[in-house]
Design a protein around this motif. Structure first.
Motif, short mmCIF file in Angstrom:
data_model
loop_
_atom_site.label_atom_id
_atom_site.label_comp_id
_atom_site.label_asym_id
_atom_site.label_seq_id
_atom_site.Cartn_x
_atom_site.Cartn_y
_atom_site.Cartn_z
N VAL A 169 0.84 -1.20 0.00
CA VAL A 169 0.00 0.00 0.00
C VAL A 169 0.88 1.25 0.00
CG1 VAL A 169 -1.61 1.37 1.40
CG2 VAL A 169 -1.99 -1.09 1.09
N LEU A 170 1.89 1.27 0.85
CA LEU A 170 2.78 2.43 0.93
C LEU A 170 3.50 2.65 -0.40
CD1 LEU A 170 4.14 4.70 2.43
CD2 LEU A 170 5.75 3.06 3.40
N HIS A 171 3.98 1.58 -1.02
CA HIS A 171 4.70 1.68 -2.29
C HIS A 171 3.83 2.35 -3.35
CE1 HIS A 171 6.38 0.43 -6.16
NE2 HIS A 171 7.53 0.25 -5.53
N LEU A 172 2.59 1.90 -3.48
CA LEU A 172 1.70 2.44 -4.51
C LEU A 172 1.26 3.86 -4.18
CD1 LEU A 172 -0.47 -0.74 -5.15
CD2 LEU A 172 1.25 0.24 -6.70
N TYR A 173 0.86 4.07 -2.92
CA TYR A 173 0.35 5.38 -2.53
C TYR A 173 1.44 6.45 -2.58
CZ TYR A 173 -2.17 8.90 0.23
OH TYR A 173 -2.78 10.06 0.65
N LEU A 186 -4.69 -3.52 -5.74
CA LEU A 186 -4.49 -4.59 -4.75
C LEU A 186 -5.76 -5.43 -4.54
CD1 LEU A 186 -2.38 -2.66 -2.09
CD2 LEU A 186 -1.57 -4.25 -3.84
N ASN A 187 -6.82 -5.06 -5.29
CA ASN A 187 -8.08 -5.80 -5.21
C ASN A 187 -8.65 -5.81 -3.78
OD1 ASN A 187 -10.21 -7.26 -6.34
ND2 ASN A 187 -9.26 -9.24 -5.87
N ILE A 188 -8.63 -4.63 -3.17
CA ILE A 188 -9.20 -4.48 -1.83
C ILE A 188 -10.13 -3.27 -1.84
CG2 ILE A 188 -7.25 -5.53 -0.62
CD1 ILE A 188 -6.18 -2.74 -0.04
N THR A 192 -10.49 -0.44 3.22
CA THR A 192 -9.42 -1.32 3.70
C THR A 192 -8.06 -0.69 3.44
OG1 THR A 192 -10.79 -3.26 3.25
CG2 THR A 192 -8.43 -3.63 3.55
N ALA A 193 -7.92 -0.09 2.25
CA ALA A 193 -6.66 0.59 1.91
C ALA A 193 -6.39 1.72 2.89
CB ALA A 193 -6.72 1.11 0.48
N LYS A 194 -7.46 2.45 3.25
CA LYS A 194 -7.31 3.55 4.22
C LYS A 194 -6.88 3.01 5.59
CE LYS A 194 -9.57 7.60 6.18
NZ LYS A 194 -9.11 7.28 7.55
N ASP A 198 -3.62 4.10 7.66
CA ASP A 198 -3.66 4.56 9.06
C ASP A 198 -2.68 3.77 9.92
OD1 ASP A 198 -5.58 6.42 8.43
OD2 ASP A 198 -7.28 5.19 9.09
N ARG A 199 -2.61 2.45 9.68
CA ARG A 199 -1.67 1.60 10.43
C ARG A 199 -0.22 2.00 10.13
NH1 ARG A 199 -3.89 -4.37 9.01
NH2 ARG A 199 -6.09 -4.02 9.46
N ILE A 200 0.04 2.26 8.86
CA ILE A 200 1.40 2.65 8.43
C ILE A 200 1.81 3.93 9.17
CG2 ILE A 200 2.75 3.55 6.50
CD1 ILE A 200 0.98 1.64 4.71
N ARG A 201 0.92 4.91 9.16
CA ARG A 201 1.23 6.18 9.83
C ARG A 201 1.45 5.96 11.32
NH1 ARG A 201 -2.57 9.00 5.90
NH2 ARG A 201 -1.21 10.44 4.77
N ALA A 202 0.62 5.12 11.93
CA ALA A 202 0.76 4.85 13.36
C ALA A 202 2.11 4.19 13.66
CB ALA A 202 -0.39 3.94 13.82
N LYS A 203 2.54 3.28 12.80
CA LYS A 203 3.82 2.60 13.03
C LYS A 203 4.99 3.57 12.90
CE LYS A 203 2.49 -2.15 11.94
NZ LYS A 203 2.75 -3.36 11.12
N TYR A 204 4.90 4.51 11.98
CA TYR A 204 5.97 5.50 11.86
C TYR A 204 6.00 6.45 13.06
CZ TYR A 204 7.63 4.15 7.26
OH TYR A 204 8.20 3.46 6.22
#
Length: 236
Positions: A169-173, A186-188, A192-194, A198-204
Motif C-alpha cells: 500500500v505504501l509503495h503504490l500510494y 491490490l483488489n481491496i 481497507t486501503a485507508k 492509518d496503520r502505516i502512519r501509526a507505526k511511523y
C-alpha cells in the motif's frame, strides 16, 4: 458581464506568483558560511530573507513572516537539541534543508526523524546546494548519497516494521496513486486501503518518524528502501 480588466489583473497576479523568487533563510553560527550561502542564493535568483547564527534569532528576525526553505546547520553551539531546532524551524512554515558535515551520522538521523526535508553536506558544490534548495522548495524529496549512507550506517535509525501488504500500500500510494487506485490494484476496498494507511502512519509515529502528509510518506518509503528515486528525484 465579465470585466476584461479584472481577468487581465488576475492573470498578472498569477504570473507574479509563479515567478516569485524562492525565499530562503540561513541558520549557521559561522558568519563566513552565512555570507557564502547568501551570495550563492542571490546569484541563483533566490531571495534571502534572513541569515542568523541560531534558530531563535531567526524567529525574531522573521517576525512572523514565512519563507520557503531554511538552510540549517546541525552544530550551532546553542542550548537546543537538533530535534528542537528542526521542529522550531519547521514551525515557521518552511522546509528544512540540513547543511552540515556529512559524517555526523547521529545528528543527521535525528534531523531526518524530526522532519528535515533532506541533507546536503558542507563539502558539496555550491550548485548542488542551490539545486537542493530548489528541490525542497518544490516539496520534492531530496535524494542524495549522504541521506542514504547516514541511514544505512546508523543502526539506531528506527525502521517501521511494516507487513508486506502495508508495504504494498505504501509503495503504490507514495508513488503518487490516489487511494482508490491503490485499492483497485491490490483488489481491496478503499476503506481497507485507508485502514492500512492509518496503520502505516501509526507505526511511523511509534518509531519517532511521523508521516502526516503524502510527501512525508514518500520520504519514509525512500528512507526504508520501499521506494527508490532516480538522480532527478523521481520514483523509479
Amino acid at each position: 458581464m465579465h470585466d476584461e480588466s479584472d481577468g487581465a489583473a488576475a492573470e498578472a497576479d498569477a504570473t507574479v506568483q509563479r515567478e516569485r523568487a524562492v525565499q530562503v533563510a540561513i541558520v549557521d553560527d559561522h558568519e563566513s558560511v552565512r555570507l557564502g550561502i547568501r551570495a550563492a542564493c542571490r546569484e541563483a535568483g533566490y531571495e534571502v530573507v534572513a541569515a542568523c547564527p541560531s534558530v531563535s534569532e531567526l524567529w525574531v528576525a522573521l517576525a512572523g513572516r514565512s519563507c520557503d526553505v531554511i538552510v540549517l546547520d546541525l552544530s550551532l553551539g546553542d542550548d537546543f537539541t537538533v530535534t528542537e531546532n528542526v521542529q522550531h524551524a519547521r514551525s515557521m512554515g518552511a522546509a528544512v534543508l540540513v547543511h552540515s558535515i556529512a559524517d555526523r551520522v547521529g545528528l543527521v538521523r535525528e534531523a531526518l526523524a524530526a522532519g528535515a526535508a533532506g541533507v546536503i553536506p558542507k563539502s558539496a558544490a555550491t550548485s548542488t546546494v542551490m539545486a537542493a534548495i530548489a528541490a525542497v522548495a518544490r516539496g520534492d524529496v531530496l535524494n542524495n548519497l549522504e541521506w542514504a549512507s547516514a541511514i544505512d550506517a546508523d543502526r539506531e535509525f528506527g525502521k517501521a516494521q511494516l507487513a508486506q501488504r502495508e508495504r504494498d500500500v505504501l509503495h503504490l500510494y507514495a508513488s503518487g496513486l490516489p487511494l482508490s487506485q491503490v485499492a483497485l490494484k491490490l483488489n481491496i476496498k478503499v476503506s481497507t486501503a485507508k485502514e492500512y494507511l492509518d496503520r502505516i502512519r501509526a507505526k511511523y509515529v511509534e518509531v519517532g518518524r511521523p508521516a502526516r502528509s503524502k510527501v512525508e510518506l514518500l520520504r519514509r518509503a525512500v528512507e526504508d528502501g520501499i521506494l527508490a528515486l532516480d538522480e532527478h528525484g523521481h520514483v523509479e
